[in-house]
Design a protein around this motif. Structure first.
Motif, short mmCIF file in Angstrom:
data_model
loop_
_atom_site.label_atom_id
_atom_site.label_comp_id
_atom_site.label_asym_id
_atom_site.label_seq_id
_atom_site.Cartn_x
_atom_site.Cartn_y
_atom_site.Cartn_z
N MET A 38 0.83 -1.21 0.00
CA MET A 38 0.00 0.00 0.00
C MET A 38 0.86 1.26 0.00
O MET A 38 0.58 2.23 -0.68
CB MET A 38 -0.93 0.00 1.21
CG MET A 38 -1.91 1.16 1.24
SD MET A 38 -2.88 1.21 2.77
CE MET A 38 -3.75 -0.34 2.67
N LEU A 39 1.94 1.23 0.79
CA LEU A 39 2.75 2.43 0.95
C LEU A 39 4.10 2.33 0.27
O LEU A 39 4.95 3.20 0.44
CB LEU A 39 2.96 2.74 2.43
CG LEU A 39 1.69 3.06 3.21
CD1 LEU A 39 2.01 3.37 4.66
CD2 LEU A 39 0.94 4.22 2.60
N GLY A 40 4.34 1.28 -0.49
CA GLY A 40 5.62 1.15 -1.16
C GLY A 40 6.34 -0.10 -0.72
O GLY A 40 5.96 -0.76 0.24
N THR A 41 7.43 -0.43 -1.45
CA THR A 41 8.11 -1.70 -1.17
C THR A 41 9.54 -1.52 -0.69
O THR A 41 10.18 -2.50 -0.34
CB THR A 41 8.12 -2.56 -2.43
OG1 THR A 41 8.76 -1.84 -3.50
CG2 THR A 41 6.71 -2.94 -2.85
N ASN A 42 10.09 -0.30 -0.70
CA ASN A 42 11.47 -0.16 -0.23
C ASN A 42 11.53 -0.16 1.29
O ASN A 42 10.52 0.03 1.97
CB ASN A 42 12.13 1.09 -0.82
CG ASN A 42 11.48 2.38 -0.33
OD1 ASN A 42 11.47 2.65 0.86
ND2 ASN A 42 10.92 3.16 -1.25
N SER A 43 12.72 -0.35 1.84
CA SER A 43 12.85 -0.54 3.29
C SER A 43 12.44 0.70 4.07
O SER A 43 11.88 0.58 5.17
CB SER A 43 14.30 -0.91 3.62
OG SER A 43 15.21 0.11 3.20
N ALA A 44 12.70 1.89 3.52
CA ALA A 44 12.33 3.11 4.24
C ALA A 44 10.81 3.24 4.36
O ALA A 44 10.28 3.55 5.43
CB ALA A 44 12.91 4.34 3.52
N SER A 45 10.10 2.99 3.27
CA SER A 45 8.65 3.11 3.33
C SER A 45 8.05 1.99 4.18
O SER A 45 7.04 2.19 4.86
CB SER A 45 8.05 3.08 1.92
OG SER A 45 8.30 1.86 1.28
N ASN A 46 8.66 0.81 4.17
CA ASN A 46 8.18 -0.28 5.03
C ASN A 46 8.31 0.09 6.49
O ASN A 46 7.43 -0.20 7.31
CB ASN A 46 8.97 -1.56 4.75
CG ASN A 46 8.57 -2.23 3.44
OD1 ASN A 46 7.57 -1.84 2.84
ND2 ASN A 46 9.34 -3.20 3.01
N LYS A 47 9.44 0.71 6.83
CA LYS A 47 9.66 1.11 8.22
C LYS A 47 8.61 2.14 8.65
O LYS A 47 8.05 2.06 9.73
CB LYS A 47 11.06 1.68 8.38
CG LYS A 47 11.43 2.00 9.82
CD LYS A 47 12.89 2.42 9.93
CE LYS A 47 13.27 2.68 11.38
NZ LYS A 47 14.71 3.05 11.51
N LEU A 48 8.34 3.10 7.77
CA LEU A 48 7.32 4.10 8.09
C LEU A 48 5.93 3.49 8.15
O LEU A 48 5.12 3.87 9.00
CB LEU A 48 7.35 5.23 7.05
CG LEU A 48 8.48 6.24 7.19
CD1 LEU A 48 8.49 7.19 6.00
CD2 LEU A 48 8.35 7.03 8.49
N ALA A 49 5.66 2.53 7.26
CA ALA A 49 4.35 1.88 7.26
C ALA A 49 4.07 1.21 8.61
O ALA A 49 2.97 1.30 9.14
CB ALA A 49 4.26 0.86 6.14
N LYS A 50 5.08 0.54 9.17
CA LYS A 50 4.90 -0.11 10.47
C LYS A 50 4.58 0.92 11.55
O LYS A 50 3.78 0.65 12.46
CB LYS A 50 6.15 -0.90 10.82
CG LYS A 50 6.35 -2.13 9.95
CD LYS A 50 7.61 -2.90 10.34
CE LYS A 50 7.78 -4.13 9.44
NZ LYS A 50 9.02 -4.88 9.78
N MET A 51 5.21 2.09 11.46
CA MET A 51 4.90 3.14 12.43
C MET A 51 3.48 3.66 12.24
O MET A 51 2.74 3.87 13.21
CB MET A 51 5.88 4.30 12.28
CG MET A 51 7.32 3.97 12.58
SD MET A 51 8.37 5.44 12.41
CE MET A 51 9.99 4.68 12.43
N ILE A 52 3.09 3.87 10.99
CA ILE A 52 1.77 4.40 10.69
C ILE A 52 0.67 3.44 11.16
O ILE A 52 -0.35 3.84 11.72
CB ILE A 52 1.64 4.70 9.19
CG1 ILE A 52 2.58 5.86 8.81
CG2 ILE A 52 0.20 5.03 8.81
CD1 ILE A 52 2.75 6.04 7.31
N TYR A 53 0.89 2.15 10.93
CA TYR A 53 -0.10 1.14 11.31
C TYR A 53 -0.03 0.78 12.79
O TYR A 53 -0.87 0.00 13.28
CB TYR A 53 0.11 -0.14 10.51
CG TYR A 53 -0.02 0.00 9.01
CD1 TYR A 53 -0.87 0.94 8.45
CD2 TYR A 53 0.72 -0.81 8.15
CE1 TYR A 53 -0.98 1.06 7.07
CE2 TYR A 53 0.62 -0.70 6.78
CZ TYR A 53 -0.23 0.24 6.24
OH TYR A 53 -0.34 0.36 4.88
N GLY A 54 0.92 1.34 13.50
CA GLY A 54 1.16 0.93 14.88
C GLY A 54 -0.07 1.03 15.77
O GLY A 54 -0.35 0.13 16.56
#
Length: 346
Positions: A1-17
């Motif tokens: 949903m938010l991208g596949t690179n490691s930076a966007s994955n890290k942010l996605a986990k924060m957003i979904y937290g």
């Protein structure tokens, strides 16, 4: 949903937290980890036990199963896992109690006010509720007070073995726990080392302490329970004062006042043993092995307390130095809890 690179994955986990923590809160508040201790159950059976709607409950449980909190079996049957067992709340203080305390609605309401409090300097919790944290939780909401007490006992119980491996409280005749709530820490110390204890906290905090200490097998003459205000005066008679997380709730000026009261109460060779999670200096690892991120926890303290937050080792050293103490040693326990031992300056 938010991208596949490691930076966007890290942010996605924060957003979904917060989605994850709210699902955990609801399931634990409904007592589902408790129910599944006795065996796997269909979603229909769980819904009946929790007075919830089957289909909406299923969506919640499926999400938590995807996170590994529960295990979903064929036929929409859910079972306990190692994670859900940590959230059981019908026995001793657990991570479930800590979860419920940190994520209950009044806490969420306080965090919603954080942005405004940054602009005005107000405490976010007080903006949300019109009263301070301790008035709201400790005096007017007994269920929340019970959660808080169990959450703090859980944190103590988790750290106690590692603490006792590296620090000998048996060197002291009498140990006073300032801000010790109902007495979980002092009970452990007295039982382990055979010393006498003094438990000090606000009067309404120590009301339940005698009954709790008795439930832990502590004789009534082993721990003296004293109610009062640490900003005003502390009882004498202890050769060491321990404070676990207590100074975190105070701004710098009030923290210095508490430390000064400690100095007045202690004999010349007395020690202050500060038990605290330290915010790491810039460039050091930001997360402890147990998952604690002190910089983030410091924001939580700021949300709930006027001027209170978790500090660095240097900040605590400065606080004590300006209040007449010198740092003797820093001992790392292997958990997020660190021991800082202070003695009086001559």
């Amino acid at each position: 949903m938010l991208g596949t690179n490691s930076a966007s994955n890290k942010l996605a986990k924060m957003i979904y937290g917060y989605w994850q923590s709210q699902c955990l809160y609801i399931a634990t508040n409904l007592g589902i980890p408790n129910l599944l201790q006795s065996g796997a159950m269909t979603v229909e059976a769980i819904a009946e036990k929790t007075s919830t709607k089957v289909e909406t409950l299923y969506v919640l449980l499926r999400a938590l199963a995807h996170l590994g909190v529960f295990a979903e079996k064929p036929g929409r049957v859910f079972a306990a896992t190692e994670l859900s067992e940590l959230l059981v709340t019908d026995a001793e203080p657990s991570l479930g109690h800590f979860l419920l305390h940190i994520t209950e609605p009044p806490m969420w309401d306080a965090w919603r006010e954080l942005g405004g409090s940054l602009k005005t300097g107000e405490v976010a919790f007080e903006r949300a509720h019109g009263k301070n944290f301790y008035e709201f939780f400790m005096s007017e909401n007994p269920d929340s007070k019970n959660l808080f007490n169990n959450a703090m006992s859980y944190l103590t119980n988790q750290a106690i073995d590692s603490l006792f491996e590296v620090y000998d409280f048996g060197q002291f005749d009498t140990v006073m726990d300032v801000g010790g709530n109902r007495g979980s820490l002092i009970a452990h110390i007295v039982k382990k080392f055979g010393c006498k204890g003094i438990l000090f906290d606000l009067p309404h905090e120590v009301e339940i302490a005698p009954a709790f200490l008795a439930s832990q097998g502590i004789d009534s003459d082993a721990v003296q329970v004293v109610g009062g205000n640490a900003l005003e005066e502390l009882p004498k008679g202890a050769s060491a004062i321990i404070m676990k997380y207590f100074l975190s709730v105070f701004n710098v000026e009030d923290a210095r006042q508490v430390i000064t009261r400690c100095r007045e109460a202690l004999p010349p060779q007395g020690k202050v043993v500060l038990l605290q999670t330290l915010v790491p200096p810039r460039g050091a690892p930001v997360e402890y092995p147990d998952g604690t991120i002190p910089g983030l926890a410091a924001v939580q303290m700021m949300v709930t307390n006027p001027g209170g937050y978790w500090r660095t080792e240097e900040e605590y050293k400065e606080l004590f130095s300006t209040s007449g103490f010198q740092l003797e040693q820093v001992i790392h326990t292997g958990t997020s809890l660190t021991v800082m031992e202070f003695s009086k300056k001559s």
